[in-house]
Design an enzyme around this catalytic site. Structure first.
Site, PDB file in Angstrom:
ATOM      1  N   ARG A 183       0.844  -1.214   0.000  1.00 47.95           N
ATOM      2  CA  ARG A 183       0.000   0.000   0.000  1.00 47.95           C
ATOM      3  C   ARG A 183       0.872   1.254   0.000  1.00 47.95           C
ATOM      4  O   ARG A 183       0.602   2.222   0.707  1.00 47.95           O
ATOM      5  CB  ARG A 183      -0.953   0.031   1.203  1.00 47.95           C
ATOM      6  CG  ARG A 183      -1.939  -1.095   1.249  1.00 47.95           C
ATOM      7  CD  ARG A 183      -2.914  -1.085   0.063  1.00 47.95           C
ATOM      8  NE  ARG A 183      -3.695  -2.302   0.077  1.00 47.95           N
ATOM      9  CZ  ARG A 183      -3.324  -3.428  -0.549  1.00 47.95           C
ATOM     10  NH1 ARG A 183      -2.230  -3.472  -1.287  1.00 47.95           N
ATOM     11  NH2 ARG A 183      -4.067  -4.499  -0.475  1.00 47.95           N
ATOM     12  N   SER A 261     -10.590  -0.311   3.711  1.00 48.58           N
ATOM     13  CA  SER A 261      -9.778  -0.615   4.903  1.00 48.58           C
ATOM     14  C   SER A 261      -9.194   0.681   5.445  1.00 48.58           C
ATOM     15  O   SER A 261      -8.534   1.421   4.712  1.00 48.58           O
ATOM     16  CB  SER A 261      -8.624  -1.546   4.540  1.00 48.58           C
ATOM     17  OG  SER A 261      -9.132  -2.697   3.937  1.00 48.58           O
ATOM     18  N   GLU A 357      -4.526   3.818   6.402  1.00 48.43           N
ATOM     19  CA  GLU A 357      -4.252   3.607   4.971  1.00 48.43           C
ATOM     20  C   GLU A 357      -4.624   4.846   4.143  1.00 48.43           C
ATOM     21  O   GLU A 357      -3.864   5.260   3.275  1.00 48.43           O
ATOM     22  CB  GLU A 357      -5.021   2.369   4.490  1.00 48.43           C
ATOM     23  CG  GLU A 357      -4.654   1.959   3.087  1.00 48.43           C
ATOM     24  CD  GLU A 357      -5.446   0.748   2.592  1.00 48.43           C
ATOM     25  OE1 GLU A 357      -5.303  -0.346   3.163  1.00 48.43           O
ATOM     26  OE2 GLU A 357      -6.214   0.921   1.634  1.00 48.43           O
TER      27      GLU A 357
HETATM   28  C1  LIG Z   1     -15.341   0.244  -0.376  1.00 45.35           C
HETATM   29  C2  LIG Z   1     -13.867   0.425  -0.628  1.00 45.35           C
HETATM   30  C3  LIG Z   1     -13.075  -0.690  -0.851  1.00 45.35           C
HETATM   31  C4  LIG Z   1     -11.712  -0.533  -1.102  1.00 45.35           C
HETATM   32  N1  LIG Z   1     -10.965  -1.666  -1.342  1.00 45.35           N
HETATM   33  C5  LIG Z   1      -9.646  -1.553  -1.618  1.00 45.35           C
HETATM   34  C6  LIG Z   1      -8.872  -2.729  -1.884  1.00 45.35           C
HETATM   35  O1  LIG Z   1      -9.366  -3.852  -1.910  1.00 45.35           O
HETATM   36  N2  LIG Z   1      -7.547  -2.556  -2.132  1.00 45.35           N
HETATM   37  C7  LIG Z   1      -6.957  -1.322  -2.148  1.00 45.35           C
HETATM   38  O2  LIG Z   1      -5.747  -1.249  -2.390  1.00 45.35           O
HETATM   39  N3  LIG Z   1      -7.669  -0.198  -1.908  1.00 45.35           N
HETATM   40  C8  LIG Z   1      -8.995  -0.275  -1.638  1.00 45.35           C
HETATM   41  N4  LIG Z   1      -9.732   0.849  -1.384  1.00 45.35           N
HETATM   42  C9  LIG Z   1      -9.068   2.164  -1.378  1.00 45.35           C
HETATM   43  C10 LIG Z   1      -9.209   2.947  -2.713  1.00 45.35           C
HETATM   44  O3  LIG Z   1     -10.195   2.391  -3.512  1.00 45.35           O
HETATM   45  C11 LIG Z   1      -7.896   2.960  -3.496  1.00 45.35           C
HETATM   46  O4  LIG Z   1      -6.859   3.517  -2.719  1.00 45.35           O
HETATM   47  C12 LIG Z   1      -8.010   3.765  -4.786  1.00 45.35           C
HETATM   48  O5  LIG Z   1      -6.876   3.532  -5.593  1.00 45.35           O
HETATM   49  C13 LIG Z   1      -8.165   5.256  -4.576  1.00 45.35           C
HETATM   50  O6  LIG Z   1      -8.500   5.845  -5.825  1.00 45.35           O
HETATM   51  P1  LIG Z   1      -9.128   7.288  -5.940  1.00 45.35           P
HETATM   52  O7  LIG Z   1      -9.166   7.633  -7.393  1.00 45.35           O
HETATM   53  O8  LIG Z   1     -10.418   7.330  -5.234  1.00 45.35           O
HETATM   54  O9  LIG Z   1      -8.026   8.184  -5.231  1.00 45.35           O
HETATM   55  P2  LIG Z   1      -8.248   9.438  -4.273  1.00 45.35           P
HETATM   56  O10 LIG Z   1      -8.883   8.993  -3.006  1.00 45.35           O
HETATM   57  O11 LIG Z   1      -8.903  10.540  -5.015  1.00 45.35           O
HETATM   58  O12 LIG Z   1      -6.736   9.843  -3.983  1.00 45.35           O
HETATM   59  C14 LIG Z   1      -5.908   9.013  -3.206  1.00 45.35           C
HETATM   60  C15 LIG Z   1      -4.490   9.582  -3.265  1.00 45.35           C
HETATM   61  O13 LIG Z   1      -3.981   9.446  -4.585  1.00 45.35           O
HETATM   62  C16 LIG Z   1      -3.626  10.711  -5.130  1.00 45.35           C
HETATM   63  N5  LIG Z   1      -4.019  10.686  -6.538  1.00 45.35           N
HETATM   64  C17 LIG Z   1      -5.245  10.367  -7.034  1.00 45.35           C
HETATM   65  N6  LIG Z   1      -5.211  10.406  -8.375  1.00 45.35           N
HETATM   66  C18 LIG Z   1      -3.944  10.763  -8.723  1.00 45.35           C
HETATM   67  C19 LIG Z   1      -3.299  10.995  -9.972  1.00 45.35           C
HETATM   68  N7  LIG Z   1      -3.925  10.842 -11.137  1.00 45.35           N
HETATM   69  N8  LIG Z   1      -2.004  11.391  -9.955  1.00 45.35           N
HETATM   70  C20 LIG Z   1      -1.337  11.558  -8.786  1.00 45.35           C
HETATM   71  N9  LIG Z   1      -1.894  11.342  -7.581  1.00 45.35           N
HETATM   72  C21 LIG Z   1      -3.190  10.954  -7.554  1.00 45.35           C
HETATM   73  C22 LIG Z   1      -4.420  11.740  -4.322  1.00 45.35           C
HETATM   74  O14 LIG Z   1      -3.762  12.982  -4.323  1.00 45.35           O
HETATM   75  C23 LIG Z   1      -4.419  11.084  -2.955  1.00 45.35           C
HETATM   76  O15 LIG Z   1      -3.183  11.345  -2.316  1.00 45.35           O
HETATM   77  C24 LIG Z   1     -11.120   0.753  -1.138  1.00 45.35           C
HETATM   78  C25 LIG Z   1     -11.919   1.877  -0.924  1.00 45.35           C
HETATM   79  C26 LIG Z   1     -13.296   1.722  -0.676  1.00 45.35           C
HETATM   80  C27 LIG Z   1     -14.126   2.938  -0.492  1.00 45.35           C
END
Ligand SMILES: Cc1cc2nc3c(=O)[nH]c(=O)nc-3n(C[C@H](O)[C@H](O)[C@H](O)COP(=O)(O)OP(=O)(O)OC[C@H]3O[C@@H](n4cnc5c(N)ncnc54)[C@H](O)[C@@H]3O)c2cc1C
Length: 361
Positions: A183, A261, A357
């Protein structure tokens, strides 16, 4: 209704082609899956590398602090971001290379991760099915090296394209440069060489190995194999199982706000693990190749009696103690108060510090 202002022209005037459109006073409540209240004073949507460069080169916005936003599924807003929010909306999916041993697929950073998983399966390109239904965008997937059910992004990663938020230069990074960990990646690191907040990932390329091999070592998938009697599952079968398991375990953010998580699974030495087992024989743990042991954070939290409990309007999901939820109208401060109380309990009982996380703003 947020006003739309163009620093390149008067409010209300049609933006010139390629002018920077900066929205003012945008509520972020619907743009984060915990549903926490926050407001972006200024937000700009970028759909290409050139659009990111326009922000960097802009006389006013180029110098402003910036925050990159994807799907908001790994963020805890405790305040309004003191930055220009860059919402990444680079779209498109295409095959860039097809060879006997691999297929390379490139996706825009704004594409939904699950949408990409579905696209690859529909095009007969398996390899991502274990990571089905992870919320968020493709661009955020490398940031924390997403993973689920025995596969991590790094196992399927080829390279990515990003734009430097200081120089505006477009760079291409391979897996080595991304420094993937559990992660974790260079995009989460703030120290020397870290890229946290310093670049916008615009495209991600994934390597899908050929021939396809099912990854079914994960306990929940093993159980499905035993229950169904299907010993050679297809990619679609694994996708269906993963979706079923996830839907049963995790709350849908559209119904109950959450960020998945909330804590990483802590890694301890074998000796530390033996001590804990002596006191708590039931502890769920996974030995790692380097001799250390990963403990199930959900089990530790549950053992401290947190499952189903609430602090204010923030709570611990009643089916999975690792997930903190917004029971309705919670603020980021309430979520953090709950998270800290859990960390204290776990530390007092097990001597282990749980690390959140999601990224706290
Ligand atoms: C119900 C649920 C289940 C989940 N299950 C998992 C799982 O099984 N495994 C897992 O690993 N994660 C899981 N997650 C966490 C999440 O889905 C991941 O971390 C996902 O990759 C976040 O994507 P996001 O676009 O929403 O990022 P955001 O929440 O918008 O951003 C997260 C971080 O990434 C940065 N960021 C976003 N986009 C970019 C970009 N294009 N360039 C540079 N930086 C960027 C942001 O600045 C921030 O620091 C889960 C979340 C939820 C709500």
């Amino acid at each position: 209704m947020p006003a739309s202002a163009t620093p390149d022209g008067p409010v209300g005037a049609a933006p010139a082609r390629h002018a920077l459109v900066v929205e003012e006073g945008v509520s972020l409540r619907m743009l984060n899956t915990l549903g926490l209240p926050a407001q972006a004073a200024y937000l700009v949507r970028v759909d290409s590398e050139a659009a990111v460069r326009r922000v960097v080169d802009h006389p006013q916005w180029g110098m402003a602090p910036k925050m990159v936003l994807g799907g908001g599924s790994n963020l805890v807003f405790t305040r309004d971001p003191a930055a220009l929010v860059i919402k990444v909306e680079v779209m498109g999916i295409r095959v860039v290379h097809e060879g006997p041993q691999e297929v390379i697929v490139e996706a825009g950073a704004g594409v939904g991760w699950h949408e990409l998983v579905c696209w690859t399966l529909a095009h007969g390109l398996p390899g991502l099915e274990n990571m089905a239904l992870i919320p968020g965008t493709v661009g955020a997937a490398p940031v924390q090296n997403i993973g689920a059910y025995g596969v991590e992004l790094k196992d399927r990663f080829h390279s990515l394209v990003a734009v430097d938020l200081v120089t505006g230069r477009t760079v291409e990074l391979d897996a080595r440069a991304c420094v993937f960990g559990y992660r974790d990646s260079v995009f989460k690191q703030t120290g020397f060489g870290g890229l946290a907040g310093k670049s916008v990932i615009t495209r991600v390329r994934l390597r899908l190995p050929r021939p396809w091999q099912p990854i079914v070592g994960y306990l929940d998938l093993q159980r499905r194999i035993e229950d169904s009697g299907i010993t050679s599952p297809s990619p679609q079968q694994i996708f269906d199982w993963v979706c079923e398991i996830r839907r049963a375990k995790l709350p849908d953010p559209a119904v109950l706000g959450n960020a998945g998580s909330f804590f990483k699974n802590p890694v301890v030495s074998a000796e530390q693990c033996r001590d804990i087992i002596a006191r708590d024989p039931g502890i769920v743990h996974y030995p790692l190749e380097d001799g250390s042991v990963k403990l199930a954070a959900g089990w530790l939290i549950d053992a401290c009696g947190w499952k189903g409990r609430s602090v204010g309007r923030a709570g611990v999901y009643d089916k999975q103690a690792l997930v903190l939820v917004n029971r309705g109208g919670a603020t980021g401060a309430e979520v953090l108060t709950l998270a800290r109380a859990i960390q204290t309990s776990v530390y007092e009982r097990f001597g282990i510090r749980l690390e959140p996380e999601p990224i706290v703003i």
